[in-house]
Design a protein around this motif. Structure first.
Motif, mmCIF file in Angstrom:
data_model
loop_
_atom_site.group_PDB
_atom_site.id
_atom_site.type_symbol
_atom_site.label_atom_id
_atom_site.label_comp_id
_atom_site.label_asym_id
_atom_site.label_seq_id
_atom_site.Cartn_x
_atom_site.Cartn_y
_atom_site.Cartn_z
ATOM 1 N N PHE A 1 -12.207 5.843 3.183
ATOM 2 C CA PHE A 1 -13.194 4.924 2.595
ATOM 3 C C PHE A 1 -13.100 3.527 3.208
ATOM 4 N N TYR A 2 -11.917 3.220 3.749
ATOM 5 C CA TYR A 2 -11.707 1.902 4.357
ATOM 6 C C TYR A 2 -12.661 1.680 5.534
ATOM 7 N N ILE A 3 -12.807 2.726 6.355
ATOM 8 C CA ILE A 3 -13.674 2.557 7.536
ATOM 9 C C ILE A 3 -15.138 2.384 7.135
ATOM 10 N N PHE B 1 -0.217 -3.153 -5.326
ATOM 11 C CA PHE B 1 0.282 -2.108 -4.426
ATOM 12 C C PHE B 1 -0.600 -1.973 -3.195
ATOM 13 N N PHE B 2 -1.893 -1.881 -3.433
ATOM 14 C CA PHE B 2 -2.819 -1.694 -2.323
ATOM 15 C C PHE B 2 -2.701 -2.858 -1.358
ATOM 16 N N SER B 3 -2.665 -4.062 -1.921
ATOM 17 C CA SER B 3 -2.636 -5.247 -1.085
ATOM 18 C C SER B 3 -1.373 -5.323 -0.236
ATOM 19 N N LEU B 4 -0.257 -4.890 -0.797
ATOM 20 C CA LEU B 4 0.986 -4.936 -0.011
ATOM 21 C C LEU B 4 1.165 -3.691 0.861
ATOM 22 N N SER B 5 0.182 -2.805 0.894
ATOM 23 C CA SER B 5 0.286 -1.540 1.645
ATOM 24 C C SER B 5 1.463 -0.701 1.163
ATOM 25 N N LEU B 6 1.699 -0.731 -0.135
ATOM 26 C CA LEU B 6 2.883 -0.060 -0.683
ATOM 27 C C LEU B 6 2.583 1.311 -1.234
ATOM 28 N N GLY B 7 3.590 2.163 -1.225
ATOM 29 C CA GLY B 7 3.501 3.412 -1.962
ATOM 30 C C GLY B 7 2.996 4.576 -1.136
ATOM 31 N N MET B 8 2.803 4.380 0.156
ATOM 32 C CA MET B 8 2.380 5.516 0.982
ATOM 33 C C MET B 8 3.129 5.574 2.308
ATOM 34 N N GLY B 9 4.165 4.764 2.417
ATOM 35 C CA GLY B 9 5.002 4.888 3.606
ATOM 36 C C GLY B 9 4.529 4.103 4.817
ATOM 37 N N ALA B 10 3.536 3.234 4.645
ATOM 38 C CA ALA B 10 3.110 2.429 5.801
ATOM 39 C C ALA B 10 4.268 1.554 6.268
ATOM 40 N N LEU B 11 5.021 1.041 5.311
ATOM 41 C CA LEU B 11 6.114 0.151 5.707
ATOM 42 C C LEU B 11 7.368 0.937 6.099
ATOM 43 N N VAL C 1 -5.359 -0.017 11.249
ATOM 44 C CA VAL C 1 -4.406 0.400 12.286
ATOM 45 C C VAL C 1 -3.133 0.938 11.626
ATOM 46 N N SER C 2 -2.656 0.248 10.594
ATOM 47 C CA SER C 2 -1.409 0.703 9.967
ATOM 48 C C SER C 2 -1.612 2.004 9.207
ATOM 49 N N LEU C 3 -2.789 2.170 8.616
ATOM 50 C CA LEU C 3 -3.066 3.423 7.910
ATOM 51 C C LEU C 3 -3.058 4.587 8.891
ATOM 52 N N LEU C 4 -3.714 4.379 10.017
ATOM 53 C CA LEU C 4 -3.753 5.447 11.017
ATOM 54 C C LEU C 4 -2.364 5.686 11.616
ATOM 55 N N GLY D 1 -0.282 -7.895 9.042
ATOM 56 C CA GLY D 1 -1.600 -7.376 9.416
ATOM 57 C C GLY D 1 -1.955 -6.147 8.596
ATOM 58 N N SER D 2 -0.946 -5.332 8.318
ATOM 59 C CA SER D 2 -1.176 -4.167 7.468
ATOM 60 C C SER D 2 -1.517 -4.611 6.054
ATOM 61 N N ALA D 3 -0.741 -5.557 5.552
ATOM 62 C CA ALA D 3 -0.908 -5.966 4.156
ATOM 63 C C ALA D 3 -2.227 -6.720 3.940
ATOM 64 N N VAL D 4 -2.492 -7.667 4.816
ATOM 65 C CA VAL D 4 -3.700 -8.483 4.639
ATOM 66 C C VAL D 4 -4.916 -7.688 5.104
ATOM 67 N N GLY D 5 -5.817 -7.413 4.190
ATOM 68 C CA GLY D 5 -6.967 -6.600 4.585
ATOM 69 C C GLY D 5 -8.121 -6.779 3.626
ATOM 70 N N LEU D 6 -8.974 -5.747 3.578
ATOM 71 C CA LEU D 6 -10.110 -5.792 2.658
ATOM 72 C C LEU D 6 -9.621 -6.048 1.241
ATOM 73 N N GLY D 7 -8.438 -5.510 0.930
ATOM 74 C CA GLY D 7 -7.872 -5.683 -0.409
ATOM 75 C C GLY D 7 -7.748 -7.148 -0.789
ATOM 76 N N ASN D 8 -7.334 -7.977 0.150
ATOM 77 C CA ASN D 8 -7.142 -9.398 -0.166
ATOM 78 C C ASN D 8 -8.443 -10.167 -0.199
ATOM 79 N N ILE D 9 -9.289 -9.928 0.812
ATOM 80 C CA ILE D 9 -10.410 -10.852 1.017
ATOM 81 C C ILE D 9 -11.673 -10.365 0.315
HETATM 82 N N1 PFF Z 1 -3.141 -3.612 2.402
HETATM 83 C C1 PFF Z 1 -4.470 -3.273 2.844
HETATM 84 C C2 PFF Z 1 -5.463 -4.204 2.165
HETATM 85 O O1 PFF Z 1 -5.089 -5.027 1.343
HETATM 86 O O2 PFF Z 1 -6.648 -4.095 2.462
HETATM 87 C C3 PFF Z 1 -4.821 -1.835 2.591
HETATM 88 C C4 PFF Z 1 -3.756 -0.868 2.955
HETATM 89 C C5 PFF Z 1 -3.286 -0.801 4.264
HETATM 90 C C6 PFF Z 1 -3.202 -0.052 1.981
HETATM 91 C C7 PFF Z 1 -2.276 0.064 4.583
HETATM 92 C C8 PFF Z 1 -2.196 0.837 2.289
HETATM 93 C C9 PFF Z 1 -1.736 0.858 3.594
HETATM 94 F F1 PFF Z 1 -0.794 1.691 3.893
#
Ligand code: PFF
Length: 448
Positions: free
Chosen positions: A106-108, A227-237, A324-327, A24-32
């Motif tokens: 910017f996501y919101i 990176f963005f798509s996998l929610s990587l590089g900012m500690g979400a995972l 949700v995962s960002l927050l 759910g974190s990974a799949v987001g605006l980035g993918n679609i």
């Molecule tokens: N992975 C999300 C997307 O593809 O829209 C965006 C995202 C969520 C990036 C969570 C980073 C993160 F920590």
């Protein structure tokens, strides 16, 4: 709430729940929203191939690295780097928390637009194939000052509502319902698109690479997107991993999450690009592809109102579980490191994100708020894609590869098991990922 062996910290109720939340974190605006327009502007198949290479080579390894750090420490990103590394390492974690604010702000705003578009679809405003009318509907919405800010506030409130519920009752419960729904919607939509008359050309565009469109900027865009798509590089995972029990195998869970995320991006490509070609539209429209070009497709398609509504509902759901995962990154940080409780932390962090989102929203036509020669929103996107996330990923790979090394291999496996490919994993984290990411980062910033 399940506490188990986790010293009182809440835990995911099941492996399935964890995987759905991480997906759910990974799949987001980035993918679609992001992936189809980036592929559309960057040579179709060529972008797809670069993206898949980056996911397979760097993505999976760094996803595993983050989840492992989280589970080893049961802490937020800053706390995890402090506990395992000390010295200056916590700075990487602080950078991650900061990145969470930047992205969420910017996501919101963009997610808020999807709320308006669900309504526009139903109310018939978009029922025209006329590009000019559709463009003015879009620019009218995003440039109208107050409206998009109110929508961003609504979206932020919904996100906060899930996060206040906590890991199990909030995030896991929502993800277990929303993610399967999202997959279902997406499959229906992609099937619809590839069976349209004239879809073949779009499928060819998406699968057959046009290398002449590939430049250094394309390569950087593909890495940032991965990176963005996998929610990587900012500690979400790291954050999500910190709520994971020891019985779950990280390598196999990570592989499923990465597989799901990649499949959604590819399916979104199959949903958008064939439809755009079938109606003779231009795939290289950039960020407006979902909001301007696709409504033209829906206007001409049989039962287009229904499919159009489903599309924006899909975007909305995907955005919600990611937001949700960002927050949660920020909230876990505040709960671990300060005296704030979950509720106060969630409300405070949401307010700050919302305030930071206001200039992003206004910069889309209502006011000329520019930084680095681009709109405030574009600058926030640029900063996170081209700098913060790759940098965070680079340090995470180095940290886990060199500093934790064998300890991480043991910690990644399920309790009492071994991780057979641990040596290969460390090799990627030590050499391939850092060198590859550094190279792309330096190129992208125009240093060399
Ligand atoms: N992975 C999300 C997307 O593809 O829209 C965006 C995202 C969520 C990036 C969570 C980073 C993160 F920590």
């Amino acid at each position: 709430m399940q506490t188990g062996d986790n010293g009182g910290r809440e835990q995911w109720g099941s492996r399935f729940g964890f995987i759905m939340a991480a997906a759910g974190s990974a799949v987001g605006l980035g993918n679609i929203w992001g992936f189809p327009f980036q592929a559309g502007s960057n040579g179709g198949g060529a972008f797809l191939i670069l993206y898949l290479i980056f996911i397979a080579v760097f993505g999976l390894s760094v996803v595993m690295a983050e989840m492992t750090m989280g589970r080893m420490t049961r802490l937020n990103p800053a706390g995890a780097f402090r506990k395992l590394g000390g010295g200056g390492w916590p700075l990487v974690g602080y950078m991650g928390v900061f990145t969470g604010f930047v992205i969420l702000s910017f996501y919101i705003v963009i997610a808020g637009w999807t709320i308006a578009y669900m309504w526009f679809m139903l109310s018939g405003v978009l029922a025209t194939p006329d590009a000019e009318a559709l463009t003015s509907t879009f620019t009218g919405l995003i440039g109208s000052g107050a409206n998009p800010i109110v929508l961003a506030a609504i979206f932020m409130t919904l996100t906060a509502g899930v996060v206040i519920g906590g890991i199990g009752r909030g995030i896991e419960r929502a993800s277990k319902v929303l993610m399967p729904l999202l997959f279902l919607l997406l499959i229906v939509m992609a099937l619809r698109a590839v069976t349209l008359d004239g879809a073949a050309e779009g499928i060819r565009f998406f699968l057959v690479p046009d290398w002449s469109k590939v430049t250094g900027a394309t390569v950087t865009a593909a890495l940032g997107q991965a990176f963005f798509s996998l929610s990587l590089g900012m500690g979400a995972l790291i954050t999500y991993g910190s709520y994971l029990n020891k019985q779950v195998s990280i390598p196999s869970s990570a592989a499923i999450v990465v597989g799901l995320d990649t499949s959604v991006a590819v399916l979104a490509g199959f949903m958008v690009l064939p439809a755009v070609f079938a109606y003779g539209l231009n795939p290289g429209e950039g960020p407006g592809l979902s909001f301007i070009t696709l409504p033209a497709v829906f206007a001409e398609m049989p039962a287009g109102t229904l499919f159009g509504f489903m599309f924006f509902a899909l975007l909305f759901v995907a955005a919600l579980t990611s937001a949700v995962s960002l927050l949660e990154v920020v909230v876990t940080f505040l709960v671990d490191e300060t005296k704030f409780g979950r509720k106060a932390a969630t409300i405070g962090a949401s307010l700050v994100c919302f305030l930071l989102g206001i200039p992003s929203s206004l910069s889309q036509g209502a006011a000329a708020i520019n930084v680095f020669g681009m709109s405030f929103l574009d600058a926030m996107v640029w900063l996170s894609f081209n700098l913060l996330l790759p940098l965070g990923g680079l340090f995470t790979a180095l940290f886990v590869g060199w500093k934790l090394a064998q300890r991480a291999v043991e910690a990644a496996a399920a309790e009492g098991r071994t991780f057979a490919l641990g040596g290969a994993w460390l090799f990627v984290l030590r050499f391939i990922a850092p060198i590859g990411i550094a190279w792309v980062l330096i190129k992208g910033l125009g240093i060399l």
